[in-house]
Design a protein around this motif. Structure first.
Motif, PDB file in Angstrom:
ATOM      1  N   PRO A  45       0.825  -1.221   0.000  1.00 41.28           N
ATOM      2  CA  PRO A  45       0.000   0.000   0.000  1.00 41.28           C
ATOM      3  C   PRO A  45       0.852   1.261   0.000  1.00 41.28           C
ATOM      4  O   PRO A  45       0.436   2.301  -0.512  1.00 41.28           O
ATOM      5  CB  PRO A  45      -0.818  -0.124   1.284  1.00 41.28           C
ATOM      6  N   ASP A  49       1.554   5.911  -1.936  1.00 46.22           N
ATOM      7  CA  ASP A  49       1.553   7.102  -1.103  1.00 46.22           C
ATOM      8  C   ASP A  49       2.287   8.255  -1.798  1.00 46.22           C
ATOM      9  O   ASP A  49       2.901   8.095  -2.858  1.00 46.22           O
ATOM     10  CB  ASP A  49       2.196   6.792   0.249  1.00 46.22           C
ATOM     11  N   LEU A 359      -5.099   2.752   8.853  1.00 42.11           N
ATOM     12  CA  LEU A 359      -4.662   3.406   7.617  1.00 42.11           C
ATOM     13  C   LEU A 359      -5.634   4.484   7.164  1.00 42.11           C
ATOM     14  O   LEU A 359      -5.223   5.539   6.670  1.00 42.11           O
ATOM     15  CB  LEU A 359      -4.494   2.362   6.508  1.00 42.11           C
ATOM     16  N   ASP A 360      -6.922   4.233   7.334  1.00 44.83           N
ATOM     17  CA  ASP A 360      -7.919   5.207   6.872  1.00 44.83           C
ATOM     18  C   ASP A 360      -7.835   6.533   7.617  1.00 44.83           C
ATOM     19  O   ASP A 360      -8.258   7.577   7.097  1.00 44.83           O
ATOM     20  CB  ASP A 360      -9.326   4.634   7.005  1.00 44.83           C
ATOM     21  N   ARG A 363      -5.559   9.286   5.705  1.00 44.54           N
ATOM     22  CA  ARG A 363      -5.862   9.693   4.330  1.00 44.54           C
ATOM     23  C   ARG A 363      -6.330  11.140   4.343  1.00 44.54           C
ATOM     24  O   ARG A 363      -6.852  11.633   5.341  1.00 44.54           O
ATOM     25  CB  ARG A 363      -6.920   8.774   3.716  1.00 44.54           C
ATOM     26  N   THR A 431      -4.707  -6.962   5.929  1.00 46.04           N
ATOM     27  CA  THR A 431      -5.321  -5.633   5.999  1.00 46.04           C
ATOM     28  C   THR A 431      -4.609  -4.653   5.071  1.00 46.04           C
ATOM     29  O   THR A 431      -5.251  -3.864   4.363  1.00 46.04           O
ATOM     30  CB  THR A 431      -5.277  -5.106   7.446  1.00 46.04           C
ATOM     31  N   CYS A 432      -3.285  -4.708   5.071  1.00 47.94           N
ATOM     32  CA  CYS A 432      -2.508  -3.811   4.210  1.00 47.94           C
ATOM     33  C   CYS A 432      -2.749  -4.116   2.732  1.00 47.94           C
ATOM     34  O   CYS A 432      -2.901  -3.194   1.911  1.00 47.94           O
ATOM     35  CB  CYS A 432      -1.018  -3.930   4.531  1.00 47.94           C
ATOM     36  N   ALA A 434      -5.399  -5.471   1.410  1.00 44.23           N
ATOM     37  CA  ALA A 434      -6.761  -5.059   1.067  1.00 44.23           C
ATOM     38  C   ALA A 434      -6.861  -3.557   0.843  1.00 44.23           C
ATOM     39  O   ALA A 434      -7.718  -3.082   0.080  1.00 44.23           O
ATOM     40  CB  ALA A 434      -7.718  -5.487   2.172  1.00 44.23           C
ATOM     41  N   ALA A 435      -5.976  -2.787   1.484  1.00 46.88           N
ATOM     42  CA  ALA A 435      -5.986  -1.327   1.343  1.00 46.88           C
ATOM     43  C   ALA A 435      -5.237  -0.843   0.109  1.00 46.88           C
ATOM     44  O   ALA A 435      -5.302   0.333  -0.223  1.00 46.88           O
ATOM     45  CB  ALA A 435      -5.375  -0.683   2.588  1.00 46.88           C
ATOM     46  N   ALA A 436      -4.539  -1.746  -0.572  1.00 47.65           N
ATOM     47  CA  ALA A 436      -3.715  -1.364  -1.733  1.00 47.65           C
ATOM     48  C   ALA A 436      -4.559  -1.411  -2.999  1.00 47.65           C
ATOM     49  O   ALA A 436      -4.655  -2.448  -3.667  1.00 47.65           O
ATOM     50  CB  ALA A 436      -2.510  -2.289  -1.849  1.00 47.65           C
ATOM     51  N   GLN A 437      -5.164  -0.296  -3.337  1.00 47.51           N
ATOM     52  CA  GLN A 437      -6.123  -0.263  -4.435  1.00 47.51           C
ATOM     53  C   GLN A 437      -5.477  -0.439  -5.798  1.00 47.51           C
ATOM     54  O   GLN A 437      -6.148  -0.818  -6.771  1.00 47.51           O
ATOM     55  CB  GLN A 437      -6.902   1.050  -4.382  1.00 47.51           C
ATOM     56  N   GLN A 442      -3.095 -10.074  -4.721  1.00 48.64           N
ATOM     57  CA  GLN A 442      -3.137 -10.454  -3.317  1.00 48.64           C
ATOM     58  C   GLN A 442      -2.977 -11.956  -3.111  1.00 48.64           C
ATOM     59  O   GLN A 442      -2.171 -12.396  -2.286  1.00 48.64           O
ATOM     60  CB  GLN A 442      -4.456  -9.980  -2.679  1.00 48.64           C
TER      61      GLN A 442
END
Length: 471
Positions: A45, A49, A359-360, A363, A431-432, A434-437, A442
């Motif tokens: 993720p 950034d 993480l949210d 942002r 979790t990380c 899943a946050a990596a759009q 995965q």
């Protein structure tokens, strides 16, 4: 200082890197595997950034190579890949801490080793061996310069990280003792980073520069570039220049006040030193923000779980912590996600309204939530002039009713004293990911990380780190 019969420190370290067996204890291999998994969790993720996103077109313009860039379907030269991947590893500030160095060790070491290993077609076992050895050198040097190296404003991820990465890469490249010593010495000329960069894109760049510097130093040494033998100790060595000319006075003042394992002395007998990866371990992060926040956040969350109070019940939350921690948390009114990671006020308020931080919370669209900003004035702090090993972080929550709740924590969750289980680490990884759009691999990556066999080529893992979604 050394006497005439003793080798220089870089010579002693070079001999140790070249000659030491890789017959490490089982625990050392296990912790190294965990460090690899945790760093990958942060890199994927992190690649999207601010700093890595801005850095990518720059490193891409330097040309292609054999070392893969994370969440990019391209490969770069080893130094460039280490630069990009190291910046991605540290971008979210979710990567581990290593106490002897006072640094984010894995964000510098792992990307450097992956970049060289990818180009050299190394195995997983080779990478883990290089990590254990590089961490050891990084820790030994950290003990000789800390805590004053950090307290005087050096960001050890950039300074000592470059040296640790060079040592690890020297080990991975199987350099001889002279070459390995030269790699360490050369890396001191590539080591830098100030804490004044905290809260900016340059802070995570420090990890990338350290990783890249370590790769370069090892490759320069392999090409037979020579280097000085007194670049760590001596009047113009790292210890004096990056601690201060008053080193002797500081050393005397350390008596009775040094943190555990902090000697402020270089030891030529490196083979007799405890193995740092086992002796000290790593602090795996529970929260994606500055490690100086973690004891305070753990404390507040524990109080909320224990006493079941809501934000509306709270008059104030006071954190009493060592000055070294609170100095890192300089952004009282953060305006960017990077600044929020170094804000006690923001992060404690976020925990107060939701019972945790994730993480949210870091942002851009989360920064100015009215309910969070309304809680920030309740967050107070008090500096305590003591080392972090001397004074536990205290959290005191006072209710409008007059009721008070307090807790004191010596070590954060994720440290050796309060370890994160393998299952919890794997949950962090999921979790990380899943946050990596931008990431589309995965399942493949989880499969690779579940079987980190020593003989497996590292390229199988680095291929799984790419898989960027089509734009």
């Amino acid at each position: 200082m050394t006497d005439s019969a003793s080798p220089s420190i870089v010579t002693a370290y070079g001999i140790w890197l070249a000659k030491t067996s890789r017959d490490w204890p089982k625990d050392a291999w296990h912790i190294a595997r965990r460090a690899l998994i945790d760093t990958v969790a942060c890199m994927i993720p992190g690649a999207a950034d601010s700093a890595p996103a801005k850095l990518w077109p720059v490193v891409r313009s330097w040309g292609s190579g054999s070392s893969r860039a994370v969440v990019r379907n391209e490969a770069l030269s080893a130094p460039a890949a280490a630069l990009f991947n190291g910046t991605a590893a540290h971008a979210l500030d979710f990567d581990d801490n290593f106490d002897p160095a006072k640094a984010h060790a894995s964000a510098a070491l792992i990307p450097a080793l992956l970049a060289v290993g990818d180009a050299q077609d190394s195995s997983i076992g080779d990478i883990l061996d290089g990590y254990i050895a590089g961490l050891q050198i990084m820790g030994l040097i950290g003990q000789a310069v800390n805590p004053f190296h950090r307290s005087r404003g050096w960001h050890a991820t950039g300074t000592l990280g470059a040296i640790g990465a060079a040592a690890g890469c020297a080990r991975l490249l199987a350099l001889n003792d002279a070459e390995a010593g030269n790699a360490i010495s050369i890396s001191t000329s590539l080591a830098g980073g100030f804490m004044s960069q905290f809260g900016s894109d340059t802070k995570p760049l420090h990890a990338g520069l350290a990783a890249s510097g370590g790769v370069q130093a090892a490759l320069f040494a392999r090409a037979s570039l020579t280097a000085g033998h007194a670049t760590l100790e001596g009047q113009t060595g790292l210890q004096t220049l990056m601690v201060g000319p008053d080193l002797e006075d500081l050393s005397h003042s350390m008596e009775g006040k040094a943190e555990h394992g902090q000697t402020m002395r270089f030891d030529h007998e490196v083979a007799k030193a405890p193995l740092h990866i086992v002796e000290h371990g790593l602090k795996v992060k529970r929260f994606p923000n500055c490690g100086s926040l973690h004891r305070a956040l753990d404390g507040l969350i524990a109080l909320m779980e224990r006493h079941h109070f809501a934000p509306s019940d709270v008059e104030y939350v006071l954190t009493r912590a060592p000055t070294a921690h609170l100095k890192n948390l300089m952004h009282e009114n953060p305006q960017t996600p990077a600044e929020a990671k170094f804000s006690l006020e923001y992060s404690m308020a976020a925990a107060l309204i939701s019972g945790t931080v994730g993480l949210d919370d870091y942002r851009a669209n989360a920064l100015f939530r009215p309910n969070l900003r309304a809680e920030m004035p309740k967050i107070r702090k008090e500096h305590v002039d003591a080392l972090e090993s001397e004074f536990p972080t205290e959290v005191h929550a006072k209710m409008w009713s007059g009721e008070k709740h307090s807790i004191a924590l010596k070590m954060p969750v994720g440290s050796k004293a309060v370890p994160m289980s393998d299952a919890q680490l794997w949950q962090k990884l999921e979790t990380c990911l899943a946050a990596a759009q931008e990431f589309d691999g995965q399942s493949k990556l989880l499969s690779q990380l579940s079987t980190l066999d020593h003989d497996k080529p590292i390229r199988h893992l680095t291929e799984a780190l790419q898989n960027r979604k089509s734009d």
